[in-house]
Structure formats: C-alpha cells, structure tokens
Design a protein around this motif. Structure first.
Motif, mmCIF file in Angstrom:
data_model
loop_
_atom_site.group_PDB
_atom_site.id
_atom_site.type_symbol
_atom_site.label_atom_id
_atom_site.label_comp_id
_atom_site.label_asym_id
_atom_site.label_seq_id
_atom_site.Cartn_x
_atom_site.Cartn_y
_atom_site.Cartn_z
ATOM 1 N N ILE A 105 46.324 52.190 -56.335
ATOM 2 C CA ILE A 105 46.722 51.127 -57.092
ATOM 3 C C ILE A 105 48.209 51.322 -57.962
ATOM 4 O O ILE A 105 48.851 50.470 -58.196
ATOM 5 N N ALA A 106 48.412 52.643 -57.606
ATOM 6 C CA ALA A 106 49.798 52.812 -58.582
ATOM 7 C C ALA A 106 50.976 52.906 -57.474
ATOM 8 O O ALA A 106 52.092 52.757 -57.899
ATOM 9 N N CYS A 107 50.669 53.335 -56.086
ATOM 10 C CA CYS A 107 52.069 53.945 -55.600
ATOM 11 C C CYS A 107 52.171 52.994 -54.281
ATOM 12 O O CYS A 107 51.191 52.794 -53.454
ATOM 13 N N ALA A 108 53.394 52.880 -53.853
ATOM 14 C CA ALA A 108 53.760 52.449 -52.577
ATOM 15 C C ALA A 108 54.530 53.385 -51.977
ATOM 16 O O ALA A 108 55.264 54.201 -52.663
ATOM 17 N N ALA A 109 55.072 53.064 -50.513
ATOM 18 C CA ALA A 109 55.871 54.252 -49.927
ATOM 19 C C ALA A 109 57.268 54.383 -50.849
ATOM 20 O O ALA A 109 57.935 53.613 -51.267
ATOM 21 N N GLY A 110 57.634 55.571 -51.170
ATOM 22 C CA GLY A 110 58.704 55.931 -51.872
ATOM 23 C C GLY A 110 58.666 56.252 -53.189
ATOM 24 O O GLY A 110 59.558 56.847 -53.851
ATOM 25 N N ASP A 111 57.578 55.721 -53.927
ATOM 26 C CA ASP A 111 57.275 56.237 -55.313
ATOM 27 C C ASP A 111 57.027 57.686 -55.292
ATOM 28 O O ASP A 111 56.845 58.164 -54.193
ATOM 29 N N GLU A 112 57.028 58.177 -56.465
ATOM 30 C CA GLU A 112 56.703 59.629 -56.704
ATOM 31 C C GLU A 112 55.597 59.788 -57.448
ATOM 32 O O GLU A 112 55.009 59.166 -58.357
ATOM 33 N N VAL A 113 54.932 60.907 -56.984
ATOM 34 C CA VAL A 113 53.835 61.622 -57.727
ATOM 35 C C VAL A 113 54.012 62.969 -58.179
ATOM 36 O O VAL A 113 54.567 63.462 -57.171
ATOM 37 N N TYR A 123 45.466 66.735 -53.990
ATOM 38 C CA TYR A 123 46.611 65.736 -54.542
ATOM 39 C C TYR A 123 47.795 65.303 -53.710
ATOM 40 O O TYR A 123 48.014 63.942 -53.368
ATOM 41 N N PRO A 124 48.521 66.304 -53.011
ATOM 42 C CA PRO A 124 49.643 65.900 -52.174
ATOM 43 C C PRO A 124 49.183 65.185 -51.099
ATOM 44 O O PRO A 124 49.896 64.002 -50.608
ATOM 45 N N THR A 125 47.909 65.260 -50.416
ATOM 46 C CA THR A 125 47.344 64.704 -49.390
ATOM 47 C C THR A 125 47.219 63.077 -49.573
ATOM 48 O O THR A 125 47.678 62.161 -48.826
ATOM 49 N N GLY A 128 50.401 61.546 -50.149
ATOM 50 C CA GLY A 128 50.890 61.272 -48.735
ATOM 51 C C GLY A 128 50.499 60.114 -48.003
ATOM 52 O O GLY A 128 51.072 59.402 -47.365
ATOM 53 N N THR A 129 49.147 59.845 -48.071
ATOM 54 C CA THR A 129 48.400 58.561 -47.275
ATOM 55 C C THR A 129 49.038 57.471 -47.784
ATOM 56 O O THR A 129 49.147 56.424 -47.272
ATOM 57 N N ALA A 130 49.774 57.352 -49.083
ATOM 58 C CA ALA A 130 50.444 56.120 -49.421
ATOM 59 C C ALA A 130 51.791 56.172 -49.345
ATOM 60 O O ALA A 130 52.781 54.962 -49.363
ATOM 61 N N GLY A 131 52.262 57.183 -48.570
ATOM 62 C CA GLY A 131 53.514 57.175 -48.138
ATOM 63 C C GLY A 131 54.339 57.807 -49.458
ATOM 64 O O GLY A 131 55.761 57.608 -49.487
ATOM 65 N N ALA A 132 53.800 58.301 -50.513
ATOM 66 C CA ALA A 132 54.550 58.377 -51.889
ATOM 67 C C ALA A 132 55.011 60.019 -51.675
ATOM 68 O O ALA A 132 54.584 60.761 -50.754
ATOM 69 N N LEU A 133 55.999 60.109 -52.552
ATOM 70 C CA LEU A 133 56.774 61.436 -52.381
ATOM 71 C C LEU A 133 56.241 62.339 -53.302
ATOM 72 O O LEU A 133 55.986 61.882 -54.665
ATOM 73 N N VAL A 134 55.919 63.760 -53.191
ATOM 74 C CA VAL A 134 55.269 64.724 -54.251
ATOM 75 C C VAL A 134 56.127 65.588 -54.787
ATOM 76 O O VAL A 134 57.006 66.159 -53.990
ATOM 77 N N ARG A 135 56.352 65.571 -56.076
ATOM 78 C CA ARG A 135 56.995 66.312 -56.697
ATOM 79 C C ARG A 135 56.172 67.479 -57.440
ATOM 80 O O ARG A 135 55.323 67.105 -58.168
ATOM 81 N N ARG A 136 56.470 68.768 -56.726
ATOM 82 C CA ARG A 136 55.329 69.919 -57.253
ATOM 83 C C ARG A 136 55.885 70.645 -58.444
ATOM 84 O O ARG A 136 57.042 71.089 -58.141
ATOM 85 N N VAL A 137 55.346 70.978 -59.468
ATOM 86 C CA VAL A 137 55.858 71.690 -60.550
ATOM 87 C C VAL A 137 55.162 72.828 -60.645
ATOM 88 O O VAL A 137 54.150 72.949 -60.850
#
Ligand SMILES: Cc1ncc(COP(=O)(O)O)c(C=O)c1O
Length: 381
Positions: A105-113, A123-125, A128-137
C-alpha cells in the motif's frame, strides 16, 4: 504424451516475468529436524494450550466452508482487549503477511524503505518485491536501533520505515520516548511500522515502548502514519497457524484490506487465536517462564565470558563476529540448531530449561577460535 526437454529441443523462452526479482534473497526458514533441539526460529517451545488444541479440532468440521473474510469474532476480541475500534485492526497471514501488505500500500518501484540493519531479514525482501530501494541504517555499537540515524535517512522518496522492537536478531528494545522523538523528525506522510512481534517478552525496561498503546494515543491525536504489528506466532505459540494483526488508522486498514489475499486468514487460525485469547493467564505464565529462562541463560553466558546484549525477546544475541558460523556448526554437532549470521553473530532462541541447559553445555565446550577474543569479545558495557 507430455513433451520432455531434451538436447535436441530448443530451450523454452523464459516467460516475461520481472527480472528485478532475480537478486532477491530466498527465504529458507528453518524446518523442525527430528532429533535436534530447535533454537533457531524464535518459536515457543511449548505446544499450544490444551484449550486451543481442542478448539482447533472442534473447528476442523467446518473446513468445507470459506473462512470469515472479515475475521469478525477475532477482530472484536482484539478490539476489546486493546481498547481500540474494530476498524483500526487488520488481520493477516502472520505479521509477515501484513508487512507485505504494508509495503504494497505504501511503495511503488523506486520508492525507498528505511530499515535498521541488522534486523528482521524479511524487510529488505518484501521491500524488494515492490521494486522499492532499501536504505539500511546500521545499529549502534550496543546492537540497538539508531533512531536518530534512521530519521536522518528518511528522504523525500521514503514511503515506509520499519522499527523493530525488540529487534530481531539482537533483542534490543527502543524506548517510548525515543520513538516519540523519532516520530517528531519523520514527516507525517511517511508510514512508520512498529513491529512488535516479541512485545509480550519485554517488561524489564525503563520507559517501555508498547507500540499498540502509542499508536492508540496517536490515533486519538489524529496522527495516522504510525502502525503497530503483533503476532500470535511467538508468545501465543501459534507459529504454525500463521496469524498476525495490525493497529492503524482506519484508512490504512481499509487499504490493507484492499490488497489482502482473499480468505488469507483461515478459519482454524481465527478460531485458534480466539481460543488463545481465552488462555491469557496461561500465555502470560509461559512468557514469564521464558523471560526467566532468558535471564538465567544470559547470566550463565556472561559468567562464561560471552558478550550478550540485554534482550527483551525470547532469544539472545551472541555477537561472535567471525566465529559465528563455527559456533553454530559446533552447536549443530551437538544436535542443537541456532541461527548464524555469518561474520556477525548467533541468535539463540530461549527453549525449555532442559533445552537451555543443553545449549549452555554446548557453549561451554566451544573452543574460542583465537586467543584475541573474537568469540568472547570484551563486553561493551
Ligand atoms: C521482527 C519480526 N516480525 C515479524 C515476524 C513474523 O512473524 P509471523 O509472520 O509469524 O507473525 C517475525 C518472525 O520471526 C519477526 O522476527
């Protein structure tokens, strides 16, 4: 006759599926292995309460029918228990199913998580299924979520932030005031997910989070971007039923319902969860027992020279660094399964007293790899 591929047959064209999924890690999970002590999946070591088992066998005769897609009975029970309106609650096939829906509901391709790291490996997986980019802190040196750094990592492309407390696999918790400061920094249109899969094992902290209580308070103030997740898999010992729940603003709950797989929460899961809520005292007693065992195991490991962060969950984190895999392999030789994170550490679930004793005996037999203390690092304080 069906055609069989052979050397003289040209390879079939690959269906036109998404190629960006190729790099996604495959979730393998841990299946019970007969003859071993399974301390690798953060499960409850106890079979479900007898009343839950009886309710499940009773419900089996209705399995020719589809389940109630709205899970009305269970929703009403959870609403009453948490003092929230039913339209703020969503049920899903495990809280991990709800993580997937939240990403949808929140992410489309290119959005960030934004995710803390290391944290729950799913979480990263799911991002990734939505094509979102993951920022790991990265976590702090004390293995805790670095909330100020996570707030700083939020950009105008961020759509969702996972806050895992207690954090899997390190067991560390964030405080309510820490989360409130964090929320003050995060734009109110970014979805913040407080994942409290292990909430029932906390309680020793000052200023405890209780994400459900926080979201309830925020909803009353009209703030709608924070949601909390809980599960029946851990404290309630129903991991095999696959049922979790989410508290959110009603418009978020409505969107979660739109993307839900129809009938994803089966009738047995609904019935078992209601029966488990009727066994609250027994469940609380089991959690108390496991937290006592956790403290006993941690004290023994500290005595033996291991560094083990304070845990608010049903597992402990041993930051064994380069020795992580060797330690897990050593435990496996003793028929004890623990979860290794290569190069980082080992997560060990708290089991029954007998299982924990077996684990402690195995840990005591582990020879450190080097005299420099890679396995038993100096405590960080
Ligand atoms: C932090 C965290 N969240 C969510 C889950 C998923 O739990 P479930 O899908 O069984 O409800 C887990 C499971 O290990 C977890 O560790």
């Amino acid at each position: 006759m069906t055609a069989t591929p052979g050397p003289d047959r040209p390879p079939a064209a690959r269906p036109r599926v998404r190629t960006d999924l190729d790099g996604l890690p495959l979730f393998r999970g841990g299946a019970a292995e007969p003859g071993t002590i399974g301390l690798d999946c953060n499960e409850s070591p106890f079979a479900p309460p007898a009343a839950v088992q009886a309710a499940l066998s009773g419900a089996a005769r209705g399995l020719n029918r589809y389940p109630d897609n709205a899970s009305a009975d269970l929703t009403a029970r959870l609403a009453e228990r948490h003092g929230v309106p039913p339209d703020t609650l969503s049920l899903g096939p495990g809280s991990v199913g709800l993580c997937v829906q939240l990403i949808q509901i929140a992410c489309a391709a290119g959005d960030e998580v934004v995710v803390p790291w290391r944290s729950f490996e799913v979480y990263p997986t799911v991002a990734g299924t939505a094509g979102a980019l993951v920022r790991r802190v990265p976590l702090t040196a004390g293995h805790a979520l670095d909330l100020p750094a996570m707030a700083a990592a939020v950009s105008d492309r961020t759509r969702l932030v996972f806050v895992c407390s207690p954090n899997n696999p390190t067991g560390t918790s964030v405080s309510r005031s820490g989360v409130e400061r964090f929320l003050a920094e995060v734009p109110p249109d970014v979805l913040v997910v407080l994942d409290e899969a292990y909430a029932e094992f906390t309680g020793l902290e000052d200023d405890p989070l209780d994400g459900f209580g926080l979201v309830r308070d925020l909803l009353r103030q009209g703030r709608t971007n924070v949601v909390a997740l809980r599960t029946f898999s851990k404290a309630y010992g129903l991991a095999g039923l696959r049922i979790g729940y989410c508290l959110s603003a009603p418009p978020v709950a409505e969107l979660l319902a739109r993307v839900a797989v129809p009938y994803a929460v089966g009738s047995l899961a609904q019935r078992g969860a209601v029966a488990a809520l009727d066994c609250e005292r027994e469940v609380r007693e089991r959690c108390r027992h496991l937290t006592e065992e956790r403290e006993r195991v941690r004290a023994a490991l500290l005595d033996a020279g291991w560094h083990v962060p304070v845990s608010g969950a049903n597992f402990l984190w041993l930051p064994a660094g380069p020795a992580a895999e060797a330690f897990a392999a050593h435990c496996r030789e003793q028929r004890i399964l623990v979860k290794a994170f290569p190069g980082e550490g080992v997560r060990v679930t708290v089991g029954t007293a007998t299982e924990n004793d077996a684990f402690l005996a195995a840990a005591a037999r582990f020879a450190p790899l080097d005299a420099g203390g890679a396995v038993r690092p100096t405590p960080l304080g």
